[in-house]
Motif scaffolding. Structure first.
Motif, PDB file in Angstrom:
ATOM      1  N   LEU A   1       1.048  -1.414   0.025  1.00 41.75           N
ATOM      2  CA  LEU A   1       0.041   0.087   0.095  1.00 41.75           C
ATOM      3  C   LEU A   1       0.846   1.387  -0.057  1.00 41.75           C
ATOM      4  O   LEU A   1       1.090   1.750   0.963  1.00 41.75           O
TER       5      LEU A   1
ATOM      6  N   SER B   1      -5.383   7.522   1.382  1.00 41.05           N
ATOM      7  CA  SER B   1      -6.235   7.486   0.124  1.00 41.05           C
ATOM      8  C   SER B   1      -6.763   8.565  -0.380  1.00 41.05           C
ATOM      9  O   SER B   1      -7.549   8.981  -1.494  1.00 41.05           O
TER      10      SER B   1
ATOM     11  N   VAL C   1     -10.784  -0.571  -4.323  1.00 42.67           N
ATOM     12  CA  VAL C   1     -10.432  -1.502  -3.430  1.00 42.67           C
ATOM     13  C   VAL C   1      -8.686  -1.584  -3.747  1.00 42.67           C
ATOM     14  O   VAL C   1      -8.189  -1.311  -4.819  1.00 42.67           O
ATOM     15  N   THR C   2      -8.234  -2.312  -2.664  1.00 42.91           N
ATOM     16  CA  THR C   2      -6.826  -2.680  -2.949  1.00 42.91           C
ATOM     17  C   THR C   2      -6.663  -4.331  -3.073  1.00 42.91           C
ATOM     18  O   THR C   2      -5.603  -4.674  -3.554  1.00 42.91           O
TER      19      THR C   2
ATOM     20  N   THR D   1      -9.494  -3.559   1.601  1.00 43.31           N
ATOM     21  CA  THR D   1      -8.679  -2.617   1.619  1.00 43.31           C
ATOM     22  C   THR D   1      -7.843  -2.676   2.941  1.00 43.31           C
ATOM     23  O   THR D   1      -8.344  -3.476   3.772  1.00 43.31           O
TER      24      THR D   1
ATOM     25  N   GLU E   1     -11.764   3.220   6.441  1.00 45.37           N
ATOM     26  CA  GLU E   1     -11.932   3.307   4.961  1.00 45.37           C
ATOM     27  C   GLU E   1     -12.831   2.099   4.486  1.00 45.37           C
ATOM     28  O   GLU E   1     -13.903   2.543   3.644  1.00 45.37           O
ATOM     29  N   ALA E   2     -12.738   1.066   4.788  1.00 44.91           N
ATOM     30  CA  ALA E   2     -13.532  -0.097   4.412  1.00 44.91           C
ATOM     31  C   ALA E   2     -15.190   0.347   4.990  1.00 44.91           C
ATOM     32  O   ALA E   2     -16.057  -0.010   4.104  1.00 44.91           O
TER      33      ALA E   2
ATOM     34  N   LYS F   1     -16.654   2.756   2.664  1.00 44.73           N
ATOM     35  CA  LYS F   1     -16.896   2.372   1.344  1.00 44.73           C
ATOM     36  C   LYS F   1     -18.161   1.351   1.517  1.00 44.73           C
ATOM     37  O   LYS F   1     -18.985   1.538   0.502  1.00 44.73           O
TER      38      LYS F   1
ATOM     39  N   LYS G   1      -4.515  -6.951  -8.229  1.00 45.83           N
ATOM     40  CA  LYS G   1      -5.394  -6.839  -7.359  1.00 45.83           C
ATOM     41  C   LYS G   1      -6.290  -8.098  -7.232  1.00 45.83           C
ATOM     42  O   LYS G   1      -6.687  -8.322  -6.154  1.00 45.83           O
TER      43      LYS G   1
ATOM     44  N   SER H   1      -6.841  -7.929   1.283  1.00 42.88           N
ATOM     45  CA  SER H   1      -6.160  -6.993   2.348  1.00 42.88           C
ATOM     46  C   SER H   1      -6.879  -6.948   3.801  1.00 42.88           C
ATOM     47  O   SER H   1      -7.737  -7.819   3.631  1.00 42.88           O
TER      48      SER H   1
END
Length: 251
Positions: free
Chosen positions: A63, A147, A171-172, A182, A187-188, A191, A209, A214
Motif C-alpha cells: 500500500l 487514500s 479497492v486494494t 482494503t 475506510e472499509a 466504502k 488486485k 487486504s
C-alpha cells in the motif's frame, strides 16, 4: 509429490478457500506438517502468500502512499477508466470513490456530459474542475490521507442522504472467498456505507488486485454488481468469480 507440485496445489487451495491450514493440508496429502510448513515459509519468502500462525493467507498487496500511486498511471488503468466512463448516462447520479484508477474514469468523461458526481475524495473533485456540465457534490469529513478520502461520522451522515445510480468502488484487493477489501478499517466502513445507498456497485480491478486479500473486507465479492477487469486476464483467473456468478466486464 514434487515440491513444485505441492506449491501449485497450495496456491490453488488459497485461491479456492482463501486460506491454507497446514495441518489439514498435510493430512489431505498424507505428508508431514513440517513439509507443508517448509513449503509455506519458502513461498512467503518468494512473496507468493502471507504466512500466519497455523497456515497461510493470500498475499496482501503493498500500500504505497497516494502520491506514489498517483505518479503511476498505467495503460491498464486507463482502459478500465475509459470503459467505466462509457457506462455513465446523462442525468445519473454517480458516486466516485477515491483512488488513481477511479481518477481515470473522470479523465475519460465527455466535457459536455450532464451528470451529478458525488465523491468524498478532494482529488477526484479537483479532476472535475473543467467539466462545466457536471454538478459536483463533495462529501466532507475526517481526511484519510493515505487514500485522500473523507471518513468518519460527518461523511457517513452526508452519504446517507444521497441515493446514487452507480458507485465505482475503489479497492486494494479482490478475492473470490475473502471479497473486496482494503487496508484500513475506517475506510472499509465508509466504502461499505456508500454501497448501501447505491443502486449498483462496480469495482475496477487491475490484474495485480485479483486473488489478493487486504486486512479489511468491504463486501463479499457476490455483493458487487460487476468486476471491470483487463480484457487480457486469463479465463482461468476469472473462473472462480464466474462460478460465484459475479458479472465480469472485460475492458
Amino acid at each position: 509429490m514434487l515440491t513444485s507440485q505441492r506449491k501449485a496445489l497450495i496456491l490453488d487451495r488459497l485461491r479456492r478457500d482463501g486460506q491454507v491450514v497446514a495441518k489439514a493440508l498435510a493430512d489431505d496429502l498424507s505428508l508431514s506438517e513440517d513439509t507443508i510448513r517448509r513449503d509455506l515459509r519458502e513461498m512467503a519468502t518468494e512473496k507468493l502468500l502471507k504466512r500466519v500462525h497455523g497456515g497461510a493467507l493470500p498475499l496482501s498487496p503493498d500500500l504505497p502512499d497516494f502520491s506514489a500511486r498517483q505518479a503511476v498511471s498505467s495503460e491498464e488503468k486507463r482502459r478500465l477508466g475509459a470503459f467505466a466512463a462509457r457506462m455513465i448516462e446523462p442525468g445519473q447520479t454517480v458516486f466516485l470513490d477515491g483512488g488513481t484508477t477511479n481518477a481515470e474514469i473522470v479523465r475519460h468523461l465527455p466535457k459536455d456530459l450532464a451528470v451529478t458526481i458525488v465523491t468524498h475524495s478532494p482529488t477526484i473533485a479537483s479532476e472535475l474542475e473543467h467539466h462545466s456540465a457536471i454538478d459536483v457534490i463533495l462529501i466532507g469529513g475526517k481526511l484519510y490521507k493515505h487514500s485522500m478520502v473523507a471518513t468518519g461520522a460527518a461523511a457517513m451522515a452526508a452519504i446517507a442522504s444521497i441515493r446514487s445510480d452507480i458507485f465505482f468502488l475503489g479497492v486494494t484487493a479482490v478475492h473470490p472467498v475473502r471479497g473486496v477489501s482494503t487496508g484500513d478499517f475506517e475506510e472499509a466502513a465508509i466504502k461499505r456505507h456508500i454501497a448501501q445507498y447505491a443502486a449498483e456497485t462496480y469495482v475496477l480491478a487491475t490484474a495485480d488486485k485479483l486473488d489478493a486479500a487486504s486486512p479489511c473486507q468491504i463486501l463479499p465479492v457476490t455483493a458487487v454488481s460487476g468486476l471491470i477487469v483487463p480484457a487480457d486476464i486469463s479465463e482461468e483467473s476469472l473462473t472462480p468469480y464466474r462460478n460465484a456468478e459475479v458479472p465480469i466486464l472485460p475492458a
